[in-house]
Design an enzyme around this catalytic site. Sequence first.
Site, PDB file in Angstrom:
ATOM      1  N   HIS A   8     -15.095   0.508  15.258  1.00  0.00           N
ATOM      2  CA  HIS A   8     -15.746  -0.725  14.846  1.00  0.00           C
ATOM      3  C   HIS A   8     -16.603  -0.450  13.608  1.00  0.00           C
ATOM      4  O   HIS A   8     -17.609   0.248  13.678  1.00  0.00           O
ATOM      5  CB  HIS A   8     -16.613  -1.243  16.004  1.00  0.00           C
ATOM      6  CG  HIS A   8     -17.176  -2.614  15.792  1.00  0.00           C
ATOM      7  ND1 HIS A   8     -17.901  -3.262  16.763  1.00  0.00           N
ATOM      8  CD2 HIS A   8     -17.137  -3.467  14.734  1.00  0.00           C
ATOM      9  CE1 HIS A   8     -18.287  -4.444  16.316  1.00  0.00           C
ATOM     10  NE2 HIS A   8     -17.830  -4.584  15.075  1.00  0.00           N
ATOM     11  N   LYS A  28      17.114 -14.196  -8.667  1.00  0.00           N
ATOM     12  CA  LYS A  28      17.209 -12.813  -8.196  1.00  0.00           C
ATOM     13  C   LYS A  28      17.173 -11.918  -9.430  1.00  0.00           C
ATOM     14  O   LYS A  28      18.158 -11.792 -10.154  1.00  0.00           O
ATOM     15  CB  LYS A  28      18.483 -12.567  -7.393  1.00  0.00           C
ATOM     16  CG  LYS A  28      18.529 -11.178  -6.778  1.00  0.00           C
ATOM     17  CD  LYS A  28      19.792 -10.952  -5.990  1.00  0.00           C
ATOM     18  CE  LYS A  28      19.696  -9.636  -5.218  1.00  0.00           C
ATOM     19  NZ  LYS A  28      19.409  -8.479  -6.084  1.00  0.00           N
TER      20      LYS A  28
END
Length: 820
Positions: free
Chosen positions: A41, A229
Amino acid sequence: MPKPLSEYNRKRDFEITAEPSGAAQTRARKASALSFVIQKHDARNLHYDFRLELDGVLKSWAVPKGPSLDPSQKRLAVHVEDHPLSYGTFEGSIPAGQYGAGDVIVWDRGVWQPHEDPHKAYRAGKLKFTLVGEKLSGDWALVRTRLKGSGDKEQWLLIKEKDQQARPATDYDIVQAEPNSVISNASVGKASAKAKPSKAHAPFPMQLAPQLATLMDRAPPGQWHYEIKFDGYRMLARVHEGEVRLFTRDGHDWSDRLPRQVKALQALKLKDSWLDGEMVSLDGDGLPDFQALQNAFDIGRSLDIVYYLFDAPFLNDVDQRQAPVEERRAALKAALSGSRSTLLRFSETFTAPERDIVESACALKLEGLVGKRAGSAYVSERSTDWIKLKCRLRQEFVIVGYTRPKGSRSGFGALLLAVNDEAGLVYAGRVGTGFDQAALKNLYATLKDLEQNTSPLLQPLKGSQAQDVHWVKPSLVGEVQFAEWTREGLVRQAAFIALRTDKPVTQIIHEQANRTQSNKPQPEGSQVNITHAERVIDAQSGTQKQQLAQFYTQISDWILPFLRHRPVSLLRAPEGVEGEQFFQKHSERLPIPHIKQLEPALDPGHARLMEIANVEALIGAVQMGTIELHTWGATTDKIETPDQFVLDLDPDPALPWKSMLEAAQLTLSVLDELGLEAFVKTSGGKGLHLIVPLARRDDWDTVKAFAKAIAQFMTQSLPERFTATSGPKNRVGKIFVDYLRNARGASTVAAYSVRARPGLPVSVPVSRDELKELRGAQQWTVANLQDRLQGLKSDPWAGYANRQRISKKMWDKLGAQPPQ
């Protein structure tokens, strides 16, 4: 007396924080071991939250320095409020202004086993217990001191007991050596971004794999966003603490090769981000030119390279991966709006109908289009949410040789091409056009240095194909454009584009376009009509009934060898995985299209058993709502003498995966000692299946008794780890060695069968060498199994043969006797 979790709920605003609410307690859990979790944490101070399940909650302690394997290091553990059990899987960011603001990861998890009554020990302030986790194991103690911390919080000490798992801190500091999450591999603290006040997000990853598109034969229905593309190099940009690095799709750092693009990205002054795009060179008409791109890299002229950006998985400290693609792209476009550099451009989408877009792209001689499903998330794997449509077939090939030039041509005549399959390199034809004089000269010089006397192909060429061929070491990859694949697996009308240095040889395979599914009434090659094809059978993945039929069609060559010649039981779920599920063992009342009905004598007193012998029967089963396929341990020609037995390692769900892998290795060691070769597959559920092939000699009772003897031997040898008794209460904190599947009429889920569970996992064979790399029993699903199969270099069950016999010596080693 305060209600459970009242303090936890009082400290949190669940309208703001993503932490799970403790307002409603979960129902009583089924028999299972007590869980533990350690969360790393990064709040005001980095610390570790140590949590033990007891009385339906997680008893919690904050350990500032984290656990130590050194018994001499007694770590302070400050007792804090209880947390709900659901908190044990929480990873994310607690927003600023909330209690405990900062990033959280699951550093370790598993089960804990108290050495005495845990309630009395907890009240007395002296808990002794054993941990079975992914990282921590062995004996530990939590001891309450007489000291009080801030707010009169109890101060305890977390102490490692002296046992085989203990290690001096000078030899090994586990919190430094293993800093990442056991769930996501994410990290917090110095290795990741700090929590930000904007919104909850995952810790910033220092590495990220790109989302890859699936080749399709035509545009599918639905709402899609289409982009060009680009004919270039895929590149990911990482911005971390002001530093910009550029990575190829395989994770290679190319920042030094693209200094101007790095500088342009730095000028954006982004906070921690990951951007996705393509490096492209443009010709005089403004169209992508791959050869020009290669030339620019060769001479180090990055000024000629444009970085087209089309996605932002992370942007300005926000994890956007779960956001819809439209939102991610809008945020990216806004971030680029202030750039004055001509080297950074946003990849725009087209608004015309997709048929018009495809035709226009092909008319402009573009490579094709990329379509992205509206509303889709960003995932670091190949996905059908991103598709690619090519104007002309085009892919990479391994260069394995060349021919002599003819006429006035210099250098070489044609290049010999190959692709990888399961066993090795397979010849794929040749290409002799697309080269200018400079390319012929330079490539020929490279080929000469790679020449070798022997062919690298799996099967030698014959006749005219083998004439005048110079073989080379298979280390070069070339991109080739061609009209089509022939029936023999060769390219037709091929033209060379360029060498590729961004893709490894091992990844070059025969690319096959997926056929658009939702418009087709039935799978390719099947004569079975699929009714209610659009029905969603799994809400988690969104998979439709038609797509499941298509999946089984595509893997039919893999699964049918495990179905043919065996009675099969079908697990049917007509309403999907969330609906009612039931087994069908006989074909009475509800015949399955194309199913083979077996001789009545195979199951006396009952209707005929069934067999799936071909793809039509396989898809017929899907048509009738089947998801899972289970087979007997004997073939129909010798139904009374099994040709295998299975040990199903079925763990307590609370156990960490590490325990499952250790149990598999221990069981395999016992089988090795007996002289029996075993083959491993994931169950697709919680555990692993060990399949032991046998010669067809012993009857069902003998084989089942032998499997039971192994299970009992494991239990007697390691009673704290294994049990041979069924039932959830008997496997708490243990692994049940299930031998019961070896009785006559019992069945086991077949290799490559889908499981009727959320996400549609698959039971997948693995080699023993792969065991240590397995991440779970549901690692492969309908969505990603094809990627594994296409990437296999060899069959993980190579060498499987039904020749082994159970001997008296084996019974003696187990301390058991065969049934009389």
